[in-house]
Scaffold this motif. Structure first.
Motif, PDB file in Angstrom:
ATOM      1  N   GLY A  12       0.851  -1.188   0.000  1.00  0.00           N
ATOM      2  CA  GLY A  12       0.000   0.000   0.000  1.00  0.00           C
ATOM      3  C   GLY A  12       0.881   1.231   0.000  1.00  0.00           C
ATOM      4  O   GLY A  12       1.852   1.301   0.770  1.00  0.00           O
ATOM      5  N   ASN A  13       0.567   2.175  -0.867  1.00  0.00           N
ATOM      6  CA  ASN A  13       1.427   3.368  -0.954  1.00  0.00           C
ATOM      7  C   ASN A  13       0.641   4.654  -0.698  1.00  0.00           C
ATOM      8  O   ASN A  13       0.913   5.686  -1.281  1.00  0.00           O
ATOM      9  CB  ASN A  13       2.167   3.420  -2.291  1.00  0.00           C
ATOM     10  CG  ASN A  13       1.224   3.393  -3.479  1.00  0.00           C
ATOM     11  OD1 ASN A  13       0.021   3.578  -3.294  1.00  0.00           O
ATOM     12  ND2 ASN A  13       1.736   3.180  -4.668  1.00  0.00           N
ATOM     13  N   GLY A  14      -0.329   4.557   0.204  1.00  0.00           N
ATOM     14  CA  GLY A  14      -1.080   5.746   0.603  1.00  0.00           C
ATOM     15  C   GLY A  14      -0.394   6.427   1.774  1.00  0.00           C
ATOM     16  O   GLY A  14       0.828   6.353   1.932  1.00  0.00           O
ATOM     17  N   MET A  15      -1.181   7.084   2.625  1.00  0.00           N
ATOM     18  CA  MET A  15      -0.601   7.892   3.712  1.00  0.00           C
ATOM     19  C   MET A  15       0.236   7.065   4.667  1.00  0.00           C
ATOM     20  O   MET A  15       1.352   7.442   5.042  1.00  0.00           O
ATOM     21  CB  MET A  15      -1.728   8.592   4.475  1.00  0.00           C
ATOM     22  CG  MET A  15      -2.298   9.765   3.726  1.00  0.00           C
ATOM     23  SD  MET A  15      -3.359  10.759   4.784  1.00  0.00           S
ATOM     24  CE  MET A  15      -4.744   9.690   4.973  1.00  0.00           C
ATOM     25  N   VAL A  16      -0.303   5.915   5.076  1.00  0.00           N
ATOM     26  CA  VAL A  16       0.425   5.075   6.031  1.00  0.00           C
ATOM     27  C   VAL A  16       1.649   4.436   5.363  1.00  0.00           C
ATOM     28  O   VAL A  16       2.746   4.426   5.924  1.00  0.00           O
ATOM     29  CB  VAL A  16      -0.508   3.990   6.617  1.00  0.00           C
ATOM     30  CG1 VAL A  16       0.270   2.963   7.416  1.00  0.00           C
ATOM     31  CG2 VAL A  16      -1.571   4.642   7.481  1.00  0.00           C
ATOM     32  N   GLY A  17       1.443   3.915   4.167  1.00  0.00           N
ATOM     33  CA  GLY A  17       2.553   3.274   3.463  1.00  0.00           C
ATOM     34  C   GLY A  17       3.736   4.218   3.317  1.00  0.00           C
ATOM     35  O   GLY A  17       4.882   3.853   3.627  1.00  0.00           O
ATOM     36  N   ALA A  71      -0.500  -1.761   4.775  1.00  0.00           N
ATOM     37  CA  ALA A  71      -1.015  -0.384   4.809  1.00  0.00           C
ATOM     38  C   ALA A  71      -2.148  -0.271   3.797  1.00  0.00           C
ATOM     39  O   ALA A  71      -2.144   0.582   2.912  1.00  0.00           O
ATOM     40  CB  ALA A  71       0.116   0.594   4.499  1.00  0.00           C
ATOM     41  N   LEU A  72      -3.105  -1.178   3.932  1.00  0.00           N
ATOM     42  CA  LEU A  72      -4.229  -1.283   2.994  1.00  0.00           C
ATOM     43  C   LEU A  72      -5.535  -0.956   3.705  1.00  0.00           C
ATOM     44  O   LEU A  72      -5.691  -1.258   4.895  1.00  0.00           O
ATOM     45  CB  LEU A  72      -4.326  -2.717   2.463  1.00  0.00           C
ATOM     46  CG  LEU A  72      -3.148  -3.206   1.624  1.00  0.00           C
ATOM     47  CD1 LEU A  72      -3.202  -4.723   1.475  1.00  0.00           C
ATOM     48  CD2 LEU A  72      -3.149  -2.523   0.259  1.00  0.00           C
ATOM     49  N   PRO A  73      -6.513  -0.394   2.978  1.00  0.00           N
ATOM     50  CA  PRO A  73      -7.821  -0.155   3.601  1.00  0.00           C
ATOM     51  C   PRO A  73      -8.564  -1.466   3.765  1.00  0.00           C
ATOM     52  O   PRO A  73      -8.279  -2.451   3.074  1.00  0.00           O
ATOM     53  CB  PRO A  73      -8.519   0.750   2.586  1.00  0.00           C
ATOM     54  CG  PRO A  73      -7.899   0.401   1.273  1.00  0.00           C
ATOM     55  CD  PRO A  73      -6.478   0.009   1.561  1.00  0.00           C
ATOM     56  N   THR A 139      -2.175   8.539  14.046  1.00  0.00           N
ATOM     57  CA  THR A 139      -2.250   9.023  12.671  1.00  0.00           C
ATOM     58  C   THR A 139      -0.917   8.811  11.944  1.00  0.00           C
ATOM     59  O   THR A 139       0.152   8.785  12.580  1.00  0.00           O
ATOM     60  CB  THR A 139      -2.638  10.520  12.648  1.00  0.00           C
ATOM     61  OG1 THR A 139      -2.847  10.923  11.310  1.00  0.00           O
ATOM     62  CG2 THR A 139      -1.578  11.396  13.272  1.00  0.00           C
ATOM     63  N   ALA A 140      -1.010   8.682  10.629  1.00  0.00           N
ATOM     64  CA  ALA A 140       0.192   8.413   9.827  1.00  0.00           C
ATOM     65  C   ALA A 140       1.299   9.429  10.119  1.00  0.00           C
ATOM     66  O   ALA A 140       2.469   9.071  10.218  1.00  0.00           O
ATOM     67  CB  ALA A 140      -0.166   8.425   8.342  1.00  0.00           C
ATOM     68  N   ALA A 141       0.899  10.676  10.311  1.00  0.00           N
ATOM     69  CA  ALA A 141       1.893  11.747  10.504  1.00  0.00           C
ATOM     70  C   ALA A 141       2.720  11.556  11.767  1.00  0.00           C
ATOM     71  O   ALA A 141       3.816  12.113  11.890  1.00  0.00           O
ATOM     72  CB  ALA A 141       1.181  13.097  10.558  1.00  0.00           C
TER      73      ALA A 141
HETATM   74  N1  LIG Z   1      -4.240   7.399   7.555  1.00  0.00           N
HETATM   75  C1  LIG Z   1      -3.962   7.217   8.833  1.00  0.00           C
HETATM   76  O1  LIG Z   1      -3.560   8.155   9.541  1.00  0.00           O
HETATM   77  C2  LIG Z   1      -4.106   5.843   9.450  1.00  0.00           C
HETATM   78  C3  LIG Z   1      -3.709   5.656  10.785  1.00  0.00           C
HETATM   79  C4  LIG Z   1      -3.787   4.384  11.344  1.00  0.00           C
HETATM   80  C5  LIG Z   1      -4.251   3.315  10.579  1.00  0.00           C
HETATM   81  N2  LIG Z   1      -4.652   3.529   9.281  1.00  0.00           N
HETATM   82  C6  LIG Z   1      -5.121   2.379   8.509  1.00  0.00           C
HETATM   83  O2  LIG Z   1      -4.061   2.048   7.595  1.00  0.00           O
HETATM   84  C7  LIG Z   1      -4.602   1.558   6.369  1.00  0.00           C
HETATM   85  C8  LIG Z   1      -4.085   2.419   5.214  1.00  0.00           C
HETATM   86  O3  LIG Z   1      -4.553   3.741   5.407  1.00  0.00           O
HETATM   87  P1  LIG Z   1      -4.098   4.946   4.437  1.00  0.00           P
HETATM   88  O4  LIG Z   1      -4.604   6.171   5.085  1.00  0.00           O
HETATM   89  O5  LIG Z   1      -2.663   4.826   4.103  1.00  0.00           O
HETATM   90  O6  LIG Z   1      -4.982   4.625   3.146  1.00  0.00           O
HETATM   91  P2  LIG Z   1      -4.837   5.268   1.689  1.00  0.00           P
HETATM   92  O7  LIG Z   1      -4.060   6.534   1.760  1.00  0.00           O
HETATM   93  O8  LIG Z   1      -6.210   5.302   1.130  1.00  0.00           O
HETATM   94  O9  LIG Z   1      -3.964   4.181   0.891  1.00  0.00           O
HETATM   95  C9  LIG Z   1      -4.464   2.901   0.688  1.00  0.00           C
HETATM   96  C10 LIG Z   1      -3.526   2.084  -0.196  1.00  0.00           C
HETATM   97  O10 LIG Z   1      -4.150   0.810  -0.429  1.00  0.00           O
HETATM   98  C11 LIG Z   1      -4.257   0.557  -1.826  1.00  0.00           C
HETATM   99  N3  LIG Z   1      -5.503  -0.150  -2.135  1.00  0.00           N
HETATM  100  C12 LIG Z   1      -6.763   0.301  -1.948  1.00  0.00           C
HETATM  101  N4  LIG Z   1      -7.651  -0.633  -2.336  1.00  0.00           N
HETATM  102  C13 LIG Z   1      -6.932  -1.683  -2.779  1.00  0.00           C
HETATM  103  C14 LIG Z   1      -7.273  -2.962  -3.315  1.00  0.00           C
HETATM  104  N5  LIG Z   1      -8.552  -3.338  -3.476  1.00  0.00           N
HETATM  105  N6  LIG Z   1      -6.286  -3.804  -3.669  1.00  0.00           N
HETATM  106  C15 LIG Z   1      -4.996  -3.425  -3.519  1.00  0.00           C
HETATM  107  N7  LIG Z   1      -4.602  -2.219  -3.030  1.00  0.00           N
HETATM  108  C16 LIG Z   1      -5.561  -1.372  -2.655  1.00  0.00           C
HETATM  109  C17 LIG Z   1      -4.244   1.926  -2.472  1.00  0.00           C
HETATM  110  O11 LIG Z   1      -3.788   1.751  -3.783  1.00  0.00           O
HETATM  111  P3  LIG Z   1      -4.416   2.494  -5.046  1.00  0.00           P
HETATM  112  O12 LIG Z   1      -3.695   3.778  -5.125  1.00  0.00           O
HETATM  113  O13 LIG Z   1      -4.120   1.525  -6.146  1.00  0.00           O
HETATM  114  O14 LIG Z   1      -5.892   2.655  -4.766  1.00  0.00           O
HETATM  115  C18 LIG Z   1      -3.277   2.693  -1.582  1.00  0.00           C
HETATM  116  O15 LIG Z   1      -1.958   2.400  -1.947  1.00  0.00           O
HETATM  117  C19 LIG Z   1      -6.123   1.579   6.532  1.00  0.00           C
HETATM  118  O16 LIG Z   1      -6.573   0.325   6.941  1.00  0.00           O
HETATM  119  C20 LIG Z   1      -6.330   2.636   7.625  1.00  0.00           C
HETATM  120  O17 LIG Z   1      -7.535   2.417   8.337  1.00  0.00           O
HETATM  121  C21 LIG Z   1      -4.604   4.771   8.709  1.00  0.00           C
END
Ligand SMILES: NC(=O)c1ccc[n+]([C@@H]2O[C@H](COP(=O)([O-])OP(=O)(O)OC[C@H]3O[C@@H](n4cnc5c(N)ncnc54)[C@H](OP(=O)(O)O)[C@@H]3O)[C@@H](O)[C@H]2O)c1
Length: 220
Positions: A12-17, A71-73, A139-141
Motif C-alpha cells: 500500500g502506498n497511501g498515507m500510512v505506506g 497499509a491497505l484499507p 495518525t500516519a503523521a
Molecule cells: N491514515 C492514517 O492516519 C491511518 C492511521 C492508522 C491506521 N490507518 C489504517 O491504515 C490503512 C491504510 O490507510 P491509508 O490512510 O494509508 O490509506 P490510503 O491513503 O487510502 O492508501 C491505501 C492504499 O491501499 C491501496 N488499495 C486500496 N484498495 C486496494 C485494493 N482493493 N487492492 C490493492 N490495493 C488497494 C491503495 O492503492 P491504489 O492507489 O491503487 O488505490 C493505496 O496504496 C487503513 O486500513 C487505515 O484504516 C490509517
C-alpha cells in the motif's frame, strides 16, 4: 542481519505506506512498495517521497521483503493480501497497521469487531506469517518520531509470536517510541481496532487529528 541488508515490503502506498516507508528508509532499510499500479501517479508520488524506494507488484514486493507492512484499507485488505501471496510472506514478520473501517454511512465505523478483527483476518489470510498488529492507533503523521504537545504517546501491539513482537518493539524504539504495550495474541487486535475507532471518533467530533493515547501508571 543489519538494516541495510533488509528489505521492507510496504503493501500500500497511501498515507500510512509512505509514512512508514520513510521511517524505515531513514533507518537504512531498503523499501519496495507493493502496488496494483507500479506506473500510476500515486506510486510515483510515493517513490518521490521515499528516496531509494522501488515499486513492484504485491507478489514481487512480498517475495523480496524480509518483513512487510500492511497499509491497505479494509475494502482492499483481502484483495491486496491475496495478491501478495501467503507463500511469499510465510515465516516473515508482517506488521498490520490496518483498521476495518466501513465508510458507507459517511463517518466511518468498525465493519467488524468484538469477536473478530482485521488483525485476525490478516493472520488467517497469511497463516504462516508472524502478524503483529501495530501503528493502527495513531495518525500516519505521527507513526515515526511521535512527539505530541503533551509528550510521547504509547503504542499498543498484539500478535502470536513473541520474537516478532520483540522485532516490532525494536523498530518502534528506533522510530522514537517508548517500549510498546503488548496486549497479547492477535485476538487483542479487537481491542486495538476499537481503540483506533475511539481515536477516529475524537478526530471527527473535534476536527482534530494530531492526538494519541498514553497509558499512565504502567507496571514497570
Ligand atoms: N491514515 C492514517 O492516519 C491511518 C492511521 C492508522 C491506521 N490507518 C489504517 O491504515 C490503512 C491504510 O490507510 P491509508 O490512510 O494509508 O490509506 P490510503 O491513503 O487510502 O492508501 C491505501 C492504499 O491501499 C491501496 N488499495 C486500496 N484498495 C486496494 C485494493 N482493493 N487492492 C490493492 N490495493 C488497494 C491503495 O492503492 P491504489 O492507489 O491503487 O488505490 C493505496 O496504496 C487503513 O486500513 C487505515 O484504516 C490509517
Amino acid at each position: 542481519m543489519s538494516n541495510t541488508a533488509k528489505t521492507v515490503a510496504v503493501l500500500g502506498n497511501g498515507m500510512v505506506g509512505v509514512a512508514v516507508a520513510r521511517g524505515v528508509a531513514e533507518l537504512g532499510y531498503r523499501v519496495v512498495f507493493g502496488t496494483r499500479d507500479t506506473a500510476g501517479a500515486k506510486t510515483k508520488e510515493a517513490l518521490a517521497a521515499v528516496p531509494g524506494a522501488q515499486a513492484a507488484s504485491f507478489a514481487q514486493a512480498a517475495k523480496q521483503g524480509d518483513l512487510a507492512f500492511v497499509a491497505l484499507p479494509w475494502s482492499g485488505l483481502e484483495e491486496g493480501l491475496r495478491a501478495a501471496g501467503a507463500g511469499n510472506l510465510a515465516g516473515k514478520l508482517v506488521i498490520d497497521a490496518s483498521n476495518p473501517l466501513d465508510f458507507s454511512q459517511g463517518v466511518p465505523r468498525l465493519a467488524i469487531g468484538h469477536v473478530d478483527s482485521a488483525g485476525e483476518r490478516v493472520q488467517d489470510l497469511l497463516p504462516e506469517a508472524k502478524v503483529v498488529k501495530a501503528f493502527n492507533t495513531i495518525t500516519a503523521a505521527h507513526m515515526v518520531h511521535p512527539k505530541l504537545p503533551d509528550g510521547t504517546p504509547d503504542m499498543f501491539i498484539a500478535g502470536n509470536d513473541d520474537g516478532a513482537k520483540a522485532e516490532v518493539s525494536d523498530l518502534l524504539r528506533a522510530f522514537g517510541w517508548r517500549a510498546p504495550i503488548d496486549m497479547g495474541d492477535v485476538t487483542a487486535s479487537r481491542l486495538l481496532e476499537a481503540l483506533a475507532m475511539l481515536w477516529i471518533s475524537y478526530g471527527f467530533r473535534n476536527d482534530h487529528w494530531s492526538h494519541g493515547f498514553s497509558l499512565l501508571g504502567q507496571k514497570r
